[in-house]
Motif scaffolding. Structure first.
Motif, PDB file in Angstrom:
ATOM      1  N   LEU A  10       0.873  -1.165   0.044  1.00 47.91           N
ATOM      2  CA  LEU A  10      -0.095   0.048   0.055  1.00 47.91           C
ATOM      3  C   LEU A  10       0.865   1.310   0.211  1.00 47.91           C
ATOM      4  O   LEU A  10       1.945   1.162   0.538  1.00 47.91           O
ATOM      5  N   PHE A  11       0.291   2.277  -0.722  1.00 49.12           N
ATOM      6  CA  PHE A  11       1.123   3.543  -0.465  1.00 49.12           C
ATOM      7  C   PHE A  11       0.046   4.953  -0.446  1.00 49.12           C
ATOM      8  O   PHE A  11      -0.639   4.777  -1.698  1.00 49.12           O
ATOM      9  N   ALA A  12       0.029   5.477   0.622  1.00 49.34           N
ATOM     10  CA  ALA A  12      -1.034   6.349   0.673  1.00 49.34           C
ATOM     11  C   ALA A  12      -0.618   7.518   0.980  1.00 49.34           C
ATOM     12  O   ALA A  12      -0.030   8.143   2.156  1.00 49.34           O
ATOM     13  N   ILE A  13      -0.978   8.644  -0.197  1.00 49.20           N
ATOM     14  CA  ILE A  13      -0.861  10.093   0.244  1.00 49.20           C
ATOM     15  C   ILE A  13      -2.183  10.783  -0.063  1.00 49.20           C
ATOM     16  O   ILE A  13      -2.258  11.594   0.736  1.00 49.20           O
ATOM     17  N   THR A  14      -2.826  10.413  -1.165  1.00 53.11           N
ATOM     18  CA  THR A  14      -3.979  11.148  -1.331  1.00 53.11           C
ATOM     19  C   THR A  14      -5.068  11.286  -0.365  1.00 53.11           C
ATOM     20  O   THR A  14      -5.306  10.210   0.261  1.00 53.11           O
ATOM     21  N   GLU A  15      -5.793  12.416  -0.055  1.00 52.42           N
ATOM     22  CA  GLU A  15      -6.845  12.674   0.907  1.00 52.42           C
ATOM     23  C   GLU A  15      -8.060  13.371   0.198  1.00 52.42           C
ATOM     24  O   GLU A  15      -7.780  13.699  -0.979  1.00 52.42           O
ATOM     25  N   THR A  23      -7.637   8.711   0.565  1.00 55.33           N
ATOM     26  CA  THR A  23      -8.789   8.065  -0.145  1.00 55.33           C
ATOM     27  C   THR A  23      -8.261   8.057  -1.557  1.00 55.33           C
ATOM     28  O   THR A  23      -7.120   8.341  -1.867  1.00 55.33           O
ATOM     29  N   TRP A  24      -8.869   7.057  -2.332  1.00 63.30           N
ATOM     30  CA  TRP A  24      -8.109   6.659  -3.651  1.00 63.30           C
ATOM     31  C   TRP A  24      -7.001   5.904  -3.463  1.00 63.30           C
ATOM     32  O   TRP A  24      -6.053   6.003  -4.166  1.00 63.30           O
ATOM     33  N   ILE A  25      -6.990   5.000  -2.442  1.00 63.55           N
ATOM     34  CA  ILE A  25      -5.771   4.336  -2.241  1.00 63.55           C
ATOM     35  C   ILE A  25      -6.007   2.847  -2.722  1.00 63.55           C
ATOM     36  O   ILE A  25      -6.929   2.050  -2.090  1.00 63.55           O
ATOM     37  N   SER A  26      -5.098   2.387  -3.722  1.00 63.50           N
ATOM     38  CA  SER A  26      -5.041   1.136  -4.105  1.00 63.50           C
ATOM     39  C   SER A  26      -4.804   0.033  -3.202  1.00 63.50           C
ATOM     40  O   SER A  26      -3.898   0.304  -2.253  1.00 63.50           O
ATOM     41  N   ASN A  27      -5.600  -0.820  -2.942  1.00 67.13           N
ATOM     42  CA  ASN A  27      -5.258  -1.953  -1.869  1.00 67.13           C
ATOM     43  C   ASN A  27      -5.706  -1.731  -0.513  1.00 67.13           C
ATOM     44  O   ASN A  27      -5.393  -2.347   0.415  1.00 67.13           O
ATOM     45  N   VAL A  50      -6.932  16.633  -0.804  1.00 67.53           N
ATOM     46  CA  VAL A  50      -5.735  16.949  -1.026  1.00 67.53           C
ATOM     47  C   VAL A  50      -5.196  15.776  -2.173  1.00 67.53           C
ATOM     48  O   VAL A  50      -5.092  14.712  -1.705  1.00 67.53           O
ATOM     49  N   GLY A  51      -5.059  16.203  -3.435  1.00 61.48           N
ATOM     50  CA  GLY A  51      -4.243  15.356  -4.168  1.00 61.48           C
ATOM     51  C   GLY A  51      -3.104  15.621  -4.813  1.00 61.48           C
ATOM     52  O   GLY A  51      -1.959  15.171  -4.193  1.00 61.48           O
ATOM     53  N   SER A  52      -3.195  16.455  -5.962  1.00 57.72           N
ATOM     54  CA  SER A  52      -1.968  17.131  -6.588  1.00 57.72           C
ATOM     55  C   SER A  52      -1.084  17.699  -5.421  1.00 57.72           C
ATOM     56  O   SER A  52       0.172  17.864  -5.619  1.00 57.72           O
ATOM     57  N   ASP A  53      -1.480  18.471  -4.766  1.00 59.32           N
ATOM     58  CA  ASP A  53      -0.817  19.442  -3.662  1.00 59.32           C
ATOM     59  C   ASP A  53      -0.427  18.353  -2.482  1.00 59.32           C
ATOM     60  O   ASP A  53      -0.899  18.633  -1.383  1.00 59.32           O
ATOM     61  N   SER A 109      -2.123  14.749 -15.474  1.00 59.17           N
ATOM     62  CA  SER A 109      -1.286  15.486 -16.748  1.00 59.17           C
ATOM     63  C   SER A 109      -0.865  17.031 -16.388  1.00 59.17           C
ATOM     64  O   SER A 109       0.161  17.265 -17.027  1.00 59.17           O
ATOM     65  N   ASN A 110      -1.702  17.588 -15.831  1.00 60.21           N
ATOM     66  CA  ASN A 110      -1.458  19.255 -15.603  1.00 60.21           C
ATOM     67  C   ASN A 110      -0.072  19.270 -14.727  1.00 60.21           C
ATOM     68  O   ASN A 110       0.589  20.269 -15.104  1.00 60.21           O
ATOM     69  N   ILE A 111      -0.034  18.441 -14.045  1.00 58.51           N
ATOM     70  CA  ILE A 111       0.965  18.478 -13.036  1.00 58.51           C
ATOM     71  C   ILE A 111       2.283  18.222 -13.649  1.00 58.51           C
ATOM     72  O   ILE A 111       3.450  18.744 -13.910  1.00 58.51           O
TER      73      ILE A 111
HETATM   74  C1  LIG Z   1      -8.055   4.144  -9.325  1.00 52.74           C
HETATM   75  C2  LIG Z   1      -7.214   5.026  -8.756  1.00 52.74           C
HETATM   76  C3  LIG Z   1      -6.089   4.597  -7.956  1.00 52.74           C
HETATM   77  C4  LIG Z   1      -5.195   5.446  -7.022  1.00 52.74           C
HETATM   78  N1  LIG Z   1      -4.407   4.987  -6.289  1.00 52.74           N
HETATM   79  C5  LIG Z   1      -3.650   5.931  -5.400  1.00 52.74           C
HETATM   80  C6  LIG Z   1      -2.825   5.410  -4.376  1.00 52.74           C
HETATM   81  O1  LIG Z   1      -2.674   4.033  -4.236  1.00 52.74           O
HETATM   82  N2  LIG Z   1      -2.238   6.133  -3.367  1.00 52.74           N
HETATM   83  C7  LIG Z   1      -2.314   7.483  -3.593  1.00 52.74           C
HETATM   84  O2  LIG Z   1      -1.780   8.089  -2.614  1.00 52.74           O
HETATM   85  N3  LIG Z   1      -3.475   7.990  -4.368  1.00 52.74           N
HETATM   86  C8  LIG Z   1      -3.790   7.117  -5.366  1.00 52.74           C
HETATM   87  N4  LIG Z   1      -4.713   7.566  -6.095  1.00 52.74           N
HETATM   88  C9  LIG Z   1      -5.041   9.187  -6.105  1.00 52.74           C
HETATM   89  C10 LIG Z   1      -4.273   9.686  -7.325  1.00 52.74           C
HETATM   90  O3  LIG Z   1      -2.826   9.885  -7.214  1.00 52.74           O
HETATM   91  C11 LIG Z   1      -4.774  11.392  -7.410  1.00 52.74           C
HETATM   92  O4  LIG Z   1      -6.142  11.063  -7.932  1.00 52.74           O
HETATM   93  C12 LIG Z   1      -4.026  12.145  -8.261  1.00 52.74           C
HETATM   94  O5  LIG Z   1      -2.782  12.469  -7.695  1.00 52.74           O
HETATM   95  C13 LIG Z   1      -4.839  13.704  -8.445  1.00 52.74           C
HETATM   96  O6  LIG Z   1      -5.268  14.100  -7.125  1.00 52.74           O
HETATM   97  P1  LIG Z   1      -6.870  14.642  -7.210  1.00 52.74           P
HETATM   98  O7  LIG Z   1      -7.784  13.261  -7.594  1.00 52.74           O
HETATM   99  O8  LIG Z   1      -7.048  14.823  -5.701  1.00 52.74           O
HETATM  100  O9  LIG Z   1      -7.097  15.919  -8.254  1.00 52.74           O
HETATM  101  P2  LIG Z   1      -6.739  17.185  -7.939  1.00 52.74           P
HETATM  102  O10 LIG Z   1      -5.481  17.363  -7.503  1.00 52.74           O
HETATM  103  O11 LIG Z   1      -7.946  17.725  -7.200  1.00 52.74           O
HETATM  104  O12 LIG Z   1      -6.827  17.566  -9.667  1.00 52.74           O
HETATM  105  C14 LIG Z   1      -8.044  18.026 -10.097  1.00 52.74           C
HETATM  106  C15 LIG Z   1      -7.606  18.433 -11.400  1.00 52.74           C
HETATM  107  O13 LIG Z   1      -6.761  19.949 -11.250  1.00 52.74           O
HETATM  108  C16 LIG Z   1      -5.840  19.846 -11.929  1.00 52.74           C
HETATM  109  N5  LIG Z   1      -4.772  20.712 -11.317  1.00 52.74           N
HETATM  110  C17 LIG Z   1      -4.601  20.334  -9.687  1.00 52.74           C
HETATM  111  N6  LIG Z   1      -3.645  21.262  -9.293  1.00 52.74           N
HETATM  112  C18 LIG Z   1      -3.084  21.962 -10.434  1.00 52.74           C
HETATM  113  C19 LIG Z   1      -2.249  22.899 -10.704  1.00 52.74           C
HETATM  114  N7  LIG Z   1      -1.403  23.496  -9.882  1.00 52.74           N
HETATM  115  N8  LIG Z   1      -2.240  23.481 -12.127  1.00 52.74           N
HETATM  116  C20 LIG Z   1      -2.923  23.134 -13.073  1.00 52.74           C
HETATM  117  N9  LIG Z   1      -3.836  22.054 -12.931  1.00 52.74           N
HETATM  118  C21 LIG Z   1      -4.057  21.394 -11.521  1.00 52.74           C
HETATM  119  C22 LIG Z   1      -5.419  18.286 -12.083  1.00 52.74           C
HETATM  120  O14 LIG Z   1      -4.535  18.211 -13.264  1.00 52.74           O
HETATM  121  C23 LIG Z   1      -6.784  17.806 -12.266  1.00 52.74           C
HETATM  122  O15 LIG Z   1      -6.942  17.717 -13.576  1.00 52.74           O
HETATM  123  C24 LIG Z   1      -5.412   6.890  -7.048  1.00 52.74           C
HETATM  124  C25 LIG Z   1      -6.463   7.363  -7.988  1.00 52.74           C
HETATM  125  C26 LIG Z   1      -7.290   6.515  -8.716  1.00 52.74           C
HETATM  126  C27 LIG Z   1      -8.407   7.021  -9.694  1.00 52.74           C
END
Ligand SMILES: Cc1cc2nc3c(=O)[nH]c(=O)nc-3n(C[C@H](O)[C@H](O)[C@H](O)COP(=O)(O)OP(=O)(O)OC[C@H]3O[C@@H](n4cnc5c(N)ncnc54)[C@H](O)[C@@H]3O)c2cc1C
Length: 385
Positions: free
Chosen positions: A122-127, A155-159, A130-133, A366-368
């Motif tokens: 397991l590898f858990a960052i996303t909340e 959330t969105w944590i594989s496994n 909070v995703g990209s940030d 992709s944007n990141i």
């Molecule tokens: C099936 C699946 C499995 C996953 N497994 C894992 C896992 O095991 N562990 C884990 O930690 N995470 C996991 N994730 C989460 C994944 O890493 C995040 O969904 C991803 O990092 C994007 O974060 P977010 O969904 O919060 O989108 P957000 O960060 O909210 O982004 C939403 C949109 O805004 C855009 N955006 C955000 N910031 C900027 C910026 N500065 N400039 C321009 N555009 C921006 C993004 O490109 C995106 O299009 C999983 C996701 C899925 C769908």
């Protein structure tokens, strides 16, 4: 410059192709229908050393390298993209991070078990917020005596619902951003830890994803991975490696789209001719194929750089970005070539379209990736340091 694969790399590819023919293709349609988590198949891959390519023998690896890892991951993903996930959780993100940052005791206890897939990683960052940030995570780890008390949600944590052990990131100094994060090893069954599956997701239906709840989870100090407050660095090194598997997964899906489109274009007749004889169909096949070949070269370049021990944040981001764009475009075109049949579960292309989309989201959206690549080009933030 030599573009030929070595005999070892070719043998690795053949092993993956044979495994896919015997163990994956015959089951994929039914597993997809039932959203089955194919743990047995993953464990078979583990026992064959599929996740250990980039690990030394003493940690259960084969030592064949990152390029071999990419080749294995590509071929398995070509057969079933849901089976790409363990190439991160049983290799690049979870145990490889422990190998880089862990203590001798952590490596000894966890790495072999994860690489062999005896334990699910397991590898858990996303909340939820909070995703990209990544630096903005809100889960906290407060030190109390010889342990940390973790509270938060991932959330969105594989496994999340099937893991045995893995890495979770939390703020040890909530006032800081990048400099306030630490990484921790957690295990299934720790008090205060629970998970809920995210059902009905678009694709990767055989790779379970869930929300992880941490309520006063006590983690002993010896489970901290890397120095306190340096977890952001730990996460970024993991994502650098993870992007190799993600790019490989995308190349595999894109190649599967070419395979499927070519097969159909050679069988399907309209207006008394095979549809493959129409130039507009040929144009799509040519674009798909050129995209896959280019994405594969970018991918193999990353495997090569990693095998040299060179930093490749820029190259792996370009490979991940480009390969995911190619996979989505190829899947879109493959469905179009199949016409109405592309809309059915009887053929693989609808699954490929669903699965392709993840590659533009996970391991850096992709944007990141665009931002990282552009900032490097502009000279404002060099990705490789
Ligand atoms: C099936 C699946 C499995 C996953 N497994 C894992 C896992 O095991 N562990 C884990 O930690 N995470 C996991 N994730 C989460 C994944 O890493 C995040 O969904 C991803 O990092 C994007 O974060 P977010 O969904 O919060 O989108 P957000 O960060 O909210 O982004 C939403 C949109 O805004 C855009 N955006 C955000 N910031 C900027 C910026 N500065 N400039 C321009 N555009 C921006 C993004 O490109 C995106 O299009 C999983 C996701 C899925 C769908």
């Amino acid at each position: 410059m030599n573009f030929d694969l070595s005999s070892e790399q070719l043998a690795v590819r053949n092993a993956a192709v044979r495994f896919a023919e015997k163990e994956i293709y015959p089951k994929v349609a039914e597993q997809e229908r039932n959203c089955t988590f194919p743990k047995e198949t993953i464990q078979k891959m583990g026992s064959l050393g599929f996740f250990g390519a980039a690990f030394p023998e003493e940690f259960g690896g084969t030592g064949s390298g990152y390029l071999c890892h990419a080749i294995l991951c590509e071929e398995i993903s070509r057969a079933h993209s849901s089976l790409r996930t363990p190439f991160n959780l049983q290799a690049m993100t979870c145990p490889a991070t422990l190998l880089q940052w862990g203590t001798p005791a952590q490596k000894e206890k966890y790495v072999k078990k994860l690489v062999s897939a005896e334990w699910m990683g397991l590898f858990a960052i996303t909340e939820p917020d909070v995703g990209s940030d990544v630096a903005g995570i809100k889960t906290v780890a407060i030190k109390k005596g010889g342990r940390y008390i973790l509270n938060g949600q991932k959330t969105w944590i594989s496994n999340a619902t099937v893991f045995d052990a893995g890495l979770v990131f939390a703020k040890t100094n909530p006032k800081e951003r990048h400099r306030g994060i630490s990484c921790f090893l957690i295990e299934k069954g720790m008090k205060g830890l629970s998970a809920r599956e995210i059902a009905d997701k678009l694709g990767h239906r055989c790779s379970p994803t869930g929300t992880l709840f941490l309520e006063d989870v006590e983690v002993p100090e010896e489970n901290r991975v890397g120095p306190e407050n340096e977890g952001f660095k730990v996460a970024m090194t993991a994502l650098d490696r993870g992007r190799l598997s993600v790019a490989a997964g995308a190349v595999g899906v894109a190649q599967a789209c070419v395979d499927a489109a070519v097969r159909y274009a050679r069988e399907r007749e309209q207006f008394g001719q095979l549809i493959g004889t129409y130039q507009m169909v040929q144009q799509k096949i040519a674009e798909m194929r050129a995209g896959v070949e280019a994405a594969r070269l970018l991918l193999y370049q990353c495997g090569f750089l990693k095998d040299q021990g060179r930093r490749d944040t820029l190259e792996s981001s370009i490979a991940k970005y480009f390969a995911s764009q190619v996979a989505v475009a190829a899947a879109n075109d493959a469905v179009e070539i199949y016409g109405g049949n592309g809309y059915s579960e009887e053929y693989p292309v609808s699954r490929l379209l669903r699965d392709a989309k993840l590659y533009q989201i996970g391991e850096g959206a992709s944007n990141i990736m665009r931002q990282l690549i552009a900032l490097d080009a502009l000279g404002w933030k060099k990705a490789n340091g």
